[in-house]
Design an enzyme around this catalytic site. Structure first.
Site, PDB file in Angstrom:
ATOM      1  N   HIS A 109      21.839 -63.268  -7.348  1.00 13.19           N
ATOM      2  CA  HIS A 109      22.560 -63.952  -8.296  1.00 13.19           C
ATOM      3  C   HIS A 109      22.964 -65.516  -7.593  1.00 13.19           C
ATOM      4  O   HIS A 109      23.794 -65.437  -6.443  1.00 13.19           O
ATOM      5  CB  HIS A 109      23.993 -63.456  -8.539  1.00 13.19           C
ATOM      6  CG  HIS A 109      24.858 -64.073  -9.839  1.00 13.19           C
ATOM      7  ND1 HIS A 109      24.483 -63.344 -11.064  1.00 13.19           N
ATOM      8  CD2 HIS A 109      25.373 -65.168 -10.292  1.00 13.19           C
ATOM      9  CE1 HIS A 109      25.093 -64.054 -11.871  1.00 13.19           C
ATOM     10  NE2 HIS A 109      25.903 -64.816 -11.113  1.00 13.19           N
ATOM     11  N   GLU A 115      17.576 -54.094 -14.560  1.00  8.32           N
ATOM     12  CA  GLU A 115      18.981 -54.011 -14.426  1.00  8.32           C
ATOM     13  C   GLU A 115      19.860 -53.827 -15.867  1.00  8.32           C
ATOM     14  O   GLU A 115      19.203 -54.229 -16.817  1.00  8.32           O
ATOM     15  CB  GLU A 115      19.207 -55.452 -13.933  1.00  8.32           C
ATOM     16  CG  GLU A 115      18.594 -55.755 -12.602  1.00  8.32           C
ATOM     17  CD  GLU A 115      19.205 -57.181 -12.265  1.00  8.32           C
ATOM     18  OE1 GLU A 115      18.711 -57.666 -10.958  1.00  8.32           O
ATOM     19  OE2 GLU A 115      19.532 -58.061 -13.031  1.00  8.32           O
ATOM     20  N   HIS A 165      16.769 -57.848 -17.186  1.00 15.97           N
ATOM     21  CA  HIS A 165      17.959 -57.187 -17.350  1.00 15.97           C
ATOM     22  C   HIS A 165      18.114 -57.264 -18.785  1.00 15.97           C
ATOM     23  O   HIS A 165      18.594 -58.216 -19.615  1.00 15.97           O
ATOM     24  CB  HIS A 165      18.958 -58.266 -16.743  1.00 15.97           C
ATOM     25  CG  HIS A 165      20.370 -57.680 -16.903  1.00 15.97           C
ATOM     26  ND1 HIS A 165      21.324 -57.712 -15.719  1.00 15.97           N
ATOM     27  CD2 HIS A 165      21.106 -56.868 -17.816  1.00 15.97           C
ATOM     28  CE1 HIS A 165      22.283 -57.167 -16.001  1.00 15.97           C
ATOM     29  NE2 HIS A 165      22.352 -56.852 -17.366  1.00 15.97           N
TER      30      HIS A 165
END
Length: 237
Positions: free
Chosen positions: A190, A70, A43
């Site tokens: 997450h 991401e 990410h």
């Protein structure tokens, strides 16, 4: 079997804290794959405080499993993805100064924008996923963006599970059913951990992939990276 994609941002954070190239992000990705993980997730953020854009360029040809990038689809992120053509791009609406992702897309409000971005990625052969809150209406609206998958934001589930409240799974079960009904693939991520992943997996039908980074790396400090990855793989069977 649900695939395990390991987010290696925290390895990059450790490297960046000291400068140099220890730990080596590229080698860590290769080792994680050798330990059995079915994907590598990164990410990159504009300030490059963990994964750098150059890391993505080096990882893209080296990752032999699924490569998932991401991020918030700002122009420089879109260019990075198109240049490196990962297996999957996960669109996350995080602010530049966000410590970590903290909300999913409003797929109704941002429908037109998402359609445009997703179309460009899919034209380049990149599977798309949208990071969303566990709200069935957001899943229903996601189908009109053209996305291949949605990724359920699982922080709320993890918080309630840690408090002993297993009813936190209910919205996710409802979302999974909606995703199955409309034919959209389902990812999740997450705050998933060794403690809560089995219950989540057992109750979420059609779960294609989980992306886990922070907890997995923290657990590996005590148990070792290879051991922890194999534990996740067993729990996801």
């Amino acid at each position: 079997m649900t695939k395990l994609s390991v987010n290696i941002n925290k390895i990059a954070t450790l490297r960046n804290s000291r400068g140099g190239n220890v730990p080596n992000v590229l080698q860590a990705a290769k080792d994680i794959e050798n330990f059995g993980a079915e994907g590598i997730t990164v990410h990159p953020r504009p300030d490059e405080r963990h994964i750098r854009y150059q890391d993505v360029r080096e990882l893209a040809p080296a990752v032999t499993t699924e490569f998932n990038i991401e991020g918030n689809p700002i122009p420089q992120f879109i260019d990075l993805v198109l240049q490196n053509k990962p297996t999957q791009v996960t669109l996350v609406p995080d602010a530049e100064d966000a410590i970590t992702s903290n909300a999913g897309w409003d797929t109704v409000k941002h429908k037109d924008f998402l359609i445009e971005v997703i179309q460009e990625f899919k034209q380049n052969g990149i599977r798309t996923s949208i990071f969303v809150d566990p709200n069935p209406k957001q899943i229903e609206a996601a189908q009109y963006t053209g996305t291949d998958r949605v990724e359920l934001y699982t922080e709320a589930y993890a918080e309630k599970y840690a408090q002993g409240n297993k009813n936190g799974i209910l919205p996710y079960m409802e979302c999974a059913k909606v995703a199955q009904d409309i034919g959209i693939g389902l990812n999740a991520g997450h705050d998933l951990s060794l403690e809560n992943i089995r219950f989540f997996k057992e109750n979420i039908p059609g779960l294609d992939e989980v992306s886990i980074g922070h907890a997995l790396i923290a657990e590996s400090l005590y148990q070792g990276l290879e051991t922890v990855i194999k534990k996740y793989l067993q729990l996801l069977k």
